[in-house]
Each structure stands twice: as C-alpha cells, then as structure tokens.
Design a protein around this motif. Structure first.
Motif, short mmCIF file in Angstrom:
data_model
loop_
_atom_site.label_atom_id
_atom_site.label_comp_id
_atom_site.label_asym_id
_atom_site.label_seq_id
_atom_site.Cartn_x
_atom_site.Cartn_y
_atom_site.Cartn_z
N LEU A 120 67.83 7.22 -8.80
CA LEU A 120 66.51 6.59 -8.84
C LEU A 120 66.55 5.56 -9.96
CD1 LEU A 120 63.50 6.60 -7.91
CD2 LEU A 120 63.07 8.27 -9.73
N GLY A 121 66.12 4.34 -9.65
CA GLY A 121 66.22 3.29 -10.66
C GLY A 121 65.10 2.28 -10.57
N LEU A 122 65.06 1.41 -11.58
CA LEU A 122 64.07 0.35 -11.65
C LEU A 122 64.71 -0.86 -12.31
CD1 LEU A 122 61.09 -0.59 -11.32
CD2 LEU A 122 60.70 0.25 -13.66
N ASP A 123 64.70 -2.00 -11.61
CA ASP A 123 65.16 -3.28 -12.16
C ASP A 123 63.93 -4.09 -12.54
OD1 ASP A 123 67.64 -2.36 -11.50
OD2 ASP A 123 67.87 -3.66 -9.74
N VAL A 124 63.93 -4.63 -13.75
CA VAL A 124 62.76 -5.33 -14.28
C VAL A 124 63.18 -6.72 -14.73
CG1 VAL A 124 60.87 -5.27 -15.94
CG2 VAL A 124 61.82 -3.13 -15.07
N ASP A 125 62.63 -7.76 -14.12
CA ASP A 125 62.83 -9.13 -14.59
C ASP A 125 61.78 -9.39 -15.66
OD1 ASP A 125 65.00 -9.85 -12.92
OD2 ASP A 125 63.62 -10.08 -11.24
N VAL A 126 62.10 -9.02 -16.89
CA VAL A 126 61.14 -9.13 -17.99
C VAL A 126 60.73 -10.58 -18.18
CG1 VAL A 126 60.72 -8.60 -20.41
CG2 VAL A 126 62.19 -7.10 -19.05
N THR A 127 61.70 -11.46 -18.26
CA THR A 127 61.51 -12.91 -18.30
C THR A 127 62.63 -13.52 -17.47
OG1 THR A 127 62.93 -13.38 -20.21
CG2 THR A 127 60.67 -12.64 -20.69
N PRO A 128 62.57 -14.83 -17.20
CA PRO A 128 63.71 -15.45 -16.51
C PRO A 128 65.03 -15.30 -17.26
CG PRO A 128 61.79 -16.90 -16.41
CD PRO A 128 61.43 -15.76 -17.34
N HIS A 181 58.50 -5.94 -5.79
CA HIS A 181 57.08 -6.15 -6.06
C HIS A 181 56.96 -7.02 -7.30
CE1 HIS A 181 52.79 -5.45 -6.18
NE2 HIS A 181 52.88 -5.07 -7.45
N ASP A 182 56.75 -8.31 -7.06
CA ASP A 182 56.65 -9.27 -8.14
C ASP A 182 57.93 -9.22 -8.98
OD1 ASP A 182 54.13 -10.07 -10.68
OD2 ASP A 182 55.57 -11.29 -9.61
N TRP A 183 57.86 -8.80 -10.24
CA TRP A 183 59.02 -8.79 -11.13
C TRP A 183 59.66 -7.41 -11.24
CZ3 TRP A 183 57.66 -5.82 -15.48
CH2 TRP A 183 56.28 -5.62 -15.65
N LEU A 184 59.26 -6.48 -10.39
CA LEU A 184 59.79 -5.13 -10.39
C LEU A 184 60.55 -4.84 -9.11
CD1 LEU A 184 56.66 -3.22 -11.73
CD2 LEU A 184 58.67 -3.91 -13.06
N ARG A 185 61.65 -4.09 -9.22
CA ARG A 185 62.37 -3.61 -8.05
C ARG A 185 62.71 -2.13 -8.24
NH1 ARG A 185 67.76 -6.11 -5.15
NH2 ARG A 185 66.19 -7.49 -4.25
N PRO A 186 61.87 -1.22 -7.77
CA PRO A 186 62.25 0.19 -7.76
C PRO A 186 63.28 0.43 -6.66
CG PRO A 186 60.09 -0.10 -6.78
CD PRO A 186 60.50 -1.43 -7.31
N ARG A 187 64.21 1.38 -6.90
CA ARG A 187 65.26 1.65 -5.92
C ARG A 187 65.55 3.16 -5.88
NH1 ARG A 187 69.46 1.73 -9.64
NH2 ARG A 187 69.07 0.40 -11.45
#
Length: 640
Positions: free
Chosen positions: A546-554, A458-464
C-alpha cells in the motif's frame, strides 16, 4: 578592426548582428590606410567598398538572404574578421493548424503559403526580436545550445554527438543481521549474532558519448555508436569480522574501485516499412535492455545482439534479443570483459491500445542457459555453484512465458504481470542427488509469479494498492523445483529502491547464500544475483503493498510505501538451516523517500529515503531478531 551595423541592424554585446529587413547598411572603422579595399562575404555573395579618409567604411547590402543565421567575413587589406549575422524577415513561422483537410495517401503536398518563411536549417531558427533584450545575455537562445549536446549537427546536416557526464554519489547507513564469527571483533562476545550497524559509500563517475546519424524528430536513427565508461569507488564498514572477506584478519572495512566499459554498441536501421516511419533496426554490443515494464525477469546492461522495430504507426513494438552475459564485479556490480557462460534469449511484443485506448499489453518468452562452472568472487567467496547443500557444478536451462500490462482503465492505472517458468536443473544444490539412487539427479522446474498494482490519480496524489506473489517449493526433495526465480531482475515495484526488503541484500549466516539479494523481491537463496545461478528450490514470497505518491511541488516528489511480507513455503529454509518449524511471517516494511530536482531538470537530482523492517515471527525464527532494522540513504546525481 571593429564591425558596426547601423540603421535596422543592431550589434549585440557578443558581436552578433541582427536585422529584420534587406537591404541594410554595414559600417565599420579600421586603422587601415584610406583607399584600402574592403571585401564583405555573406552566404557566397560578395560586396566591396573602400576605407574613407576618416578611417571608416560603409556598404549597403542588397543581396537577398533568407531568414536564418550566417557568417559575415570582412577582409580589410588582408586582415580578416568573422562575425554572426541573424536575419529575421517579416512574416510568420509555419504552425500546425488545428484542423486540416485529410489528403489522399501519397498526395502531392500543397504549395507553400506566401506568408511562410523559408529557413536556412531547422537548427538555427532565429528568436523573435522581443527575445533579444538584456536578459538574453547575448546567447540568442534560452537553453545555451551546444554542438556537444546534440543541439546542432557535428557534421553535415544530420550527424549529431551527445556527450554526457554524470557524478553519482551514494551514502547509506543500515542495520542487518550480522553473525559474530568465532574471531569476533569484540573480544568476549558470545552471542551468535553480533553488532548489526553497517555503512556504505559509493562514488560513480560516468562518461558517455553517443554519436548518431538521422533526423530523430519523427523517425529512429539511421545508425548510432554509443560508449559509456564508469569509474567506481566504494567503501564499506561493518562491525564484525569475516563479513566482508572470509579472512577475519582483513577486519571490518573494505575499500575498492573499478573502471568498467559499461556500454559499447552499434545500432543501425535496416529498413523503413511505411510512411509512418515503422522500421526494423538492430543493435550489437554491450547495451541496456529490460524485458518488461517493471523489470521482473531480465533487466541488465550486458553483451548481446538485438533486433527491434515497430508496426502499424508504432502501435506494435517488438524485440528479439540474445545476450551472452559478462561476469559482474563483486563489489561494484559493473561489467567485466569476461564471459560467464550464461546465454539469455528474449522475444517480446508490445500491443498499444489493446482492447482499450491507453492500455498496453505485452507477451514474452525468455530462455536462459546457465552452464556448469566454478567461480569465486573478488572477495574469495564461492559463488558458483552455491556453497550450500550438494555444492557441485551444475547447469540450468529454463524457459519463461508470460504477459504484462500497463495503462489506465478510466481513472484507474492498472499494472500487472504473470509468468510461468519450466525447465531443468541438472543438480540443484538444495534438492541434492536422487535419494532413491536412480541416477536422476536433475530436477524439473515448474514455478509461477504474479503481480498487480492499481493506482488512482487525484490531483497531486496517487494512492496505490498492489500484490506480488512468487511460488515456493513445499517439498525440496521431490525432484520438482516449484520456487520461482528470475534471470536478473531489478523490479520497480512495492516501493522499489526505497523499500528495505527490495533495496538491501539480507544474507544467511554460515551458508554462503542470501535470503534476498540487493535489488530484488525474490527470496531465491542464491549465492549472488550478480554472479550466482538461478535457484528454483526456494521459499517464494507473498507481498501486499500500500503506497502513496505525492507531487509536493513540481520540484519535489515524495513516495510512501508499506509492505507486508510472508514466505509462500518455508520447507527449503528448514532444509538449508537444519531448523524446523520456521513460520511464514517475514515482517512489515515501511519506507518513505523523496526525489528533488531543484532546477526542474535532471542536471541536479537528490534522492533520499528511510525505511524500517519490523521483523515477523518467521524472521525472528531465522535471525533471532525481533528489534526493528533500519536503513537510510541519500544519493546526489549531477549531470551535464
């Protein structure tokens, strides 16, 4: 002598001439005597003039030249100078059209359009004039192309060389259950477990040379030779004696180093199978190989031969590999040039767009034979056979069959794997000899593993959300080993190297085996993942993540993971620890990590993280530890 271009030619700061039309005029000044002959050579064409009375010369160049890069050689009375000439003739470069009519297979290509340019070669395409400004600093290219980085051929038109240097600097601080030993570093301490703080510093210097032949834009290399040297220095500090070496007099610190030939292989393409560049190749030597998407069963750099290729326009890829593994250095994990009598055979196939576009399915067979041997590690600790139970040399033969899938189903990313292993262990040290004295000391292996991860972008977030399961042995003495173990795993799952349980090796006190090895999710009770043998009498594991990957900036990515971990069966633990009623709750693993690339490339990468293990009741039963355990690290990678 100075060479000067006039009219439409422009001399840049670094002595490169640019022209966008032919003919063009070259002028020069020289200290040579008037009347001295001047000879100019470009691409085999020749022009002559003489030096005038004022020490200048002029030549109108009319010979045809294509768009491209050339050497200009000027000979004035025997004094020779060479400079570059960039030619950019009017016209447009060939572009891929948005829609083109389909042509019959093997049809003759259409004649070139008059507006398309012909280049001298594909490596020296001239930038357009608007890029040749003060910001180019005379380089004429945006990435500083270099023959040692594979940007230009090193020989001929299709032989390239890539030289890579890497500095990898790792610093870790952690707390782990540490026995106090009878010769404690703290006189007067009486508890069985002592101070648990530890520190690690590792410096790797990596130099790699890759020489290959072939135009690799659309097809694999024709042939290739690659060599990688790794120089390692490591330093470890603990707070109790007898941890780093059995001799308590060696203290609480250890410094070590190793130079290793980590890669050396030759690769050759045997045959091209279709106009889509489907191919068959082989590779022989010390080479990297991972047998599935996440490295659950076998992921190593070791000596072997491998045949590989693809079919159906790269929709099918396959491997057939045989490894005769080398010993690993105890303190660095690098290869030694010494056989360890363990052979691994892997056959797998990857099917792209399996039932659905964007989903890849793989099927594989692994077979391992680990011969009976006696080996001590570099610190003087017995690693084969494992120093627990009936520690006698024994051989292991096991076969894995399994599948793994990776892809997306709509907006959901799905990653899963399932493996079953069967075989025999001639004398498992925990199962011991046949208690009925029938001479049937071998145990039958039958165990399984499954993993599933589902994530959503979802946009810059990836929950897993994921689950990992490895079966455990509920009856260590029944002549059937039901605990799952890998050959040499390195799983990128459930937080990977950021999580406490995956990253750190947790040893048992006074048994010579580990609860879990560094870089593994399996509580296999081995002496060592690097040097020990697979062990299929173990407690297994159940892990929910349970995790979350966040593309804070490029440039910056953050990874947050929480894992709940429990044993599948504790009977094998009770067997080796002589302890009853060990509960299954291992604990909760919370971690946060980041990966930072300041220049949006891999030239500089900073990776760091922190993790905490909140011990469960089962962990407290084993280690008498209820306080949280911590781990922090930072890794600086510099690459050129």
């Amino acid at each position: 002598m100075q060479l000067i271009a006039v009219l439409v030619a422009t001399l840049l700061a670094n002595g490169v001439i640019f022209t966008d039309e032919i003919p063009f005029t070259l002028n020069g000044t020289t200290a040579a005597a008037p009347g001295t002959r001047v000879v100019v050579m470009v691409a085999g064409a020749r022009g002559e003039t003489v030096v005038g009375a004022d020490g200048t010369w002029s030549l109108l160049w009319t010979a045809p030249l294509k768009t491209g890069t050339y050497d200009i050689t000027v000979d004035v009375g025997g004094a020779v100078e060479t400079q570059l000439l960039r030619v950019q003739l009017p016209g447009i470069l060939a572009r891929q059209p948005g829609i083109e009519p389909s042509l019959p297979k093997y049809a003759e290509p259409p004649p070139p359009e008059p507006s398309l340019q012909e280049m001298t070669d594909r490596w020296r395409i001239v930038p357009p004039p608007y890029e040749l400004d003060e910001h180019s600093r005379g380089r004429l290219d945006p990435y500083n192309q270099n023959v040692l980085k594979g940007d230009f051929p090193i020989s001929g038109n299709d032989t390239f060389f890539v030289l890579t240097g890497i500095s990898d600097t790792l610093s870790e601080a952690r707390t782990l259950p540490t026995p106090s030993n009878v010769s404690s570093d703290r006189p007067g301490s009486f508890r069985f477990f002592g101070r648990d703080a530890q520190g690690l510093f590792v410096q790797n210097l990596i130099l790699s040379g890759d020489l290959f032949e072939g135009d690799t834009t659309f097809q694999p290399v024709k042939q290739r030779v690659k060599m990688t040297l790794v120089a390692n220095a490591n330093y470890v500090r603990v707070e109790e004696n007898g941890i780093l070496k059995p001799d308590v007099r060696r203290g609480t610190t250890r410094g070590d180093g190793r130079l290793s030939l980590q890669e050396l292989f030759y690769e050759r393409r045997l045959r091209t199978l279709s106009p889509n560049f489907d191919f068959v190749s082989f590779r022989a030597g010390i080479q990297p190989f991972s047998s599935d998407f996440r490295g659950f069963i076998f992921s190593d750099t070791n000596a072997g031969v491998r045949g590989f290729g693809n079919l159906r326009a790269n929709r099918i890829q396959y491997n057939l590999a045989l490894f005769d593994r080398l010993e690993k250095d105890t303190n660095s994990g690098l290869n030694l040039l010494k056989r360890r009598d363990q052979q691994v055979l892997v056959a797998n196939v990857y099917l792209q767009d399996f039932f659905r576009h964007g989903y890849t399915q793989s099927f594989s067979i692994h077979h391992v034979r680990d011969g009976a041997s006696v080996a001590y590690d570099r610190n003087g600790v017995l690693v084969r056979p494992a120093p627990v139970g009936e520690a006698k040399p024994h051989d292991v033969e096991a076969t894995y069959v399994g599948e793994a899938g990776l892809g997306h189903l709509g907006r959901f990313n799905v990653d899963h794997a399932a493996y079953f292993v069967f075989g025999r262990d001639s004398l498992n040290p925990i199962a011991g000899a046949d208690p009925l004295l029938r001479g049937r000391d071998s145990v039958r292996i039958g165990a399984g593993m499954a993993a599933l991860e589902v994530s959503y972008d979802h946009d810059w977030l990836r929950p897993r959300l994921g689950f990992f399961y490895a079966s455990g042995d509920r009856n260590p003495r029944d002549r059937t080993a039901r605990g799952f173990d890998s050959i040499f795993d390195n799983p990128a799952f459930a937080g990977g190297g950021f999580s406490f349980f995956n990253r750190l090796g947790i040893r048992f006190a006074s048994t010579g085996v580990t609860l879990v090895d560094r870089g593994s999710l399996l509580p296999s009770l081995r002496s060592s993942k690097d040097e020990g043998q697979p062990n299929y009498v173990n407690p297994g594991v159940q892990l929910a993540t349970l995790g979350l990957d966040v593309d804070v900036t490029p440039r910056l990515k953050a990874i947050f993971t929480g894992n709940y971990i429990r044993f599948d069966a504790t009977e094998s633990l009770e067997e080796i620890l002589f302890q009853g009623n060990i509960r299954k709750d291992l604990g909760t693993d919370l971690s946060a990590g980041f990966r930072y690339r300041p220049f949006l490339s891999n030239n500089i990468v900073v990776v760091g993280g922190a993790a905490v293990l909140l011990p469960g009741r089962g962990f407290a039963d084993i280690y008498e530890k209820k306080d949280p355990l911590y781990h922090t690290f930072v890794d600086l990678i510099l690459q050129f």
